[in-house]
Design a protein around this motif. Structure first.
Motif, PDB file in Angstrom:
ATOM      1  N   MET A  44       0.831  -1.206   0.000  1.00  0.00           N
ATOM      2  CA  MET A  44       0.000   0.000   0.000  1.00  0.00           C
ATOM      3  C   MET A  44       0.861   1.250   0.000  1.00  0.00           C
ATOM      4  SD  MET A  44      -3.108  -1.106   2.543  1.00  0.00           S
ATOM      5  CE  MET A  44      -3.602   0.563   2.833  1.00  0.00           C
ATOM      6  N   VAL A  45       1.982   1.213   0.680  1.00  0.00           N
ATOM      7  CA  VAL A  45       2.870   2.372   0.720  1.00  0.00           C
ATOM      8  C   VAL A  45       3.671   2.469  -0.570  1.00  0.00           C
ATOM      9  CG1 VAL A  45       4.896   3.328   1.889  1.00  0.00           C
ATOM     10  CG2 VAL A  45       3.004   2.414   3.232  1.00  0.00           C
ATOM     11  N   ALA A  46       4.097   1.337  -1.105  1.00  0.00           N
ATOM     12  CA  ALA A  46       4.973   1.339  -2.270  1.00  0.00           C
ATOM     13  C   ALA A  46       4.234   1.533  -3.585  1.00  0.00           C
ATOM     14  CB  ALA A  46       5.766   0.037  -2.317  1.00  0.00           C
ATOM     15  N   ALA A  47       2.955   1.158  -3.675  1.00  0.00           N
ATOM     16  CA  ALA A  47       2.224   1.219  -4.947  1.00  0.00           C
ATOM     17  C   ALA A  47       2.146   2.630  -5.536  1.00  0.00           C
ATOM     18  CB  ALA A  47       0.830   0.622  -4.768  1.00  0.00           C
ATOM     19  N   PRO A  48       1.823   3.665  -4.756  1.00  0.00           N
ATOM     20  CA  PRO A  48       1.786   4.992  -5.375  1.00  0.00           C
ATOM     21  C   PRO A  48       3.142   5.452  -5.898  1.00  0.00           C
ATOM     22  CG  PRO A  48       0.622   5.013  -3.286  1.00  0.00           C
ATOM     23  CD  PRO A  48       1.306   3.691  -3.396  1.00  0.00           C
TER      24      PRO A  48
END
Length: 153
Positions: A44-48
């Motif tokens: 969730m943190v890395a996807a953007p």
């Protein structure tokens, strides 16, 4: 073996005759859930960050930011032929002057023409001619979307 009042069993005594010494069939899922939650948070943190694309250093500029588009000027004609700018009624002979004044105040504002379906096409075209006479080139006709018929099986 007895130590005071406490009995300690080694698993080979007669007290444990009803229990089997086979493998335990229960699986402890707590560590699995913990690992999955940590992975979920990491993604969730890395996807953007992954959707940014090619890293570029953009040049700086002193130009002003672009403004949001102006809200439209709504020009309506009802079934009786009365003209309205927004919700204010306006006389036909004063329409061009009012539109010219509004265009001077807000040169980027488009005009949305709303006409009752019973108003003749010629009257709508005459109204649009008045809008272009006031110097406004961004004119749109507003209509309702047709209700879609339910597909027949």
């Amino acid at each position: 073996m007895a130590f005071g009042s406490m009995n300690i069993s080694t698993g080979h005594g007669e007290e444990d005759e009803g229990l089997s010494a086979g493998p335990i069939a229960d699986m402890n899922v707590t560590p699995l859930v913990d690992v999955m939650l940590v992975l979920l948070i990491v993604f969730m943190v890395a996807a953007p960050m992954m959707t940014v694309g090619v890293p570029v250093q953009l040049p700086r500029t002193a130009a002003q930011r672009t403004t949001q588009p102006e809200p439209p000027i709504v020009l309506s004609i009802n079934r009786d032929g009365k003209l309205f700018l927004g919700e204010d009624e306006v006389a036909e002979d004063a329409l061009v002057q009012r539109l010219t004044d509004l265009h001077k105040e807000k040169p980027d504002a488009p005009v949305h023409v709303r006409g009752d379906r019973t108003v003749p096409y010629g009257d709508i075209m005459k109204l649009m001619g008045r809008v272009t006479q006031a110097g406004i080139s961004r004119v749109s006709l507003v209509a309702e979307a047709e209700a879609r018929a339910a597909p027949t099986p």
